[in-house]
Scaffold this motif. Sequence first.
Motif, PDB file in Angstrom:
ATOM      1  N   SER A 188      87.259 -12.255  32.705  1.00 37.64           N
ATOM      2  CA  SER A 188      86.286 -11.301  32.154  1.00 37.64           C
ATOM      3  C   SER A 188      86.970  -9.987  31.777  1.00 37.64           C
ATOM      4  O   SER A 188      86.579  -9.334  30.806  1.00 37.64           O
ATOM      5  N   SER A 198      86.635  -8.379  28.205  1.00 39.53           N
ATOM      6  CA  SER A 198      85.871  -7.140  28.045  1.00 39.53           C
ATOM      7  C   SER A 198      86.729  -5.919  27.725  1.00 39.53           C
ATOM      8  O   SER A 198      86.294  -5.034  26.991  1.00 39.53           O
ATOM      9  N   ASP A 199      87.941  -5.838  28.281  1.00 38.88           N
ATOM     10  CA  ASP A 199      88.773  -4.653  28.070  1.00 38.88           C
ATOM     11  C   ASP A 199      90.245  -5.057  28.084  1.00 38.88           C
ATOM     12  O   ASP A 199      90.967  -4.806  29.050  1.00 38.88           O
TER      13      ASP A 199
END
Length: 126
Positions: free
Chosen positions: A3, A7-8
Amino acid sequence: MMSSIESDYGNWTSSFAKLLVDNNDPLSIEHYFKCLKSMNPEFVLPLAKAIFRSDERETLEKVTTPCTIVQVKNDPVVPNSVAYYMQKKIKGETTVEFVNADRHYPQLTAPLELIHVLSRVLGFEI
């Protein structure tokens, strides 16, 4: 981890580089960070999934070739117990050789120590 990649990606590359490369070697951290940052995130996620979700333990018992497992003494990703587990499961004569280094990439932060271990294992004089 997956994740975080999704996400980043930028933040993940920085923290992942710091996790895997010895903190006493900021130049190598920066080099690895730049390598990760230059990768296309679309390719990194499937690669990370393949690496971290694969399990080939049953394959070890099929290995009959003599092996040397080269293990970093202080690896946050692959603990020493993994090397000993592999040594126990591999059917061929297997030894574990330790590189006196921290983190996952001794070729970056302890190249001479790694070369010393490899030359000893391969029977070459350096």
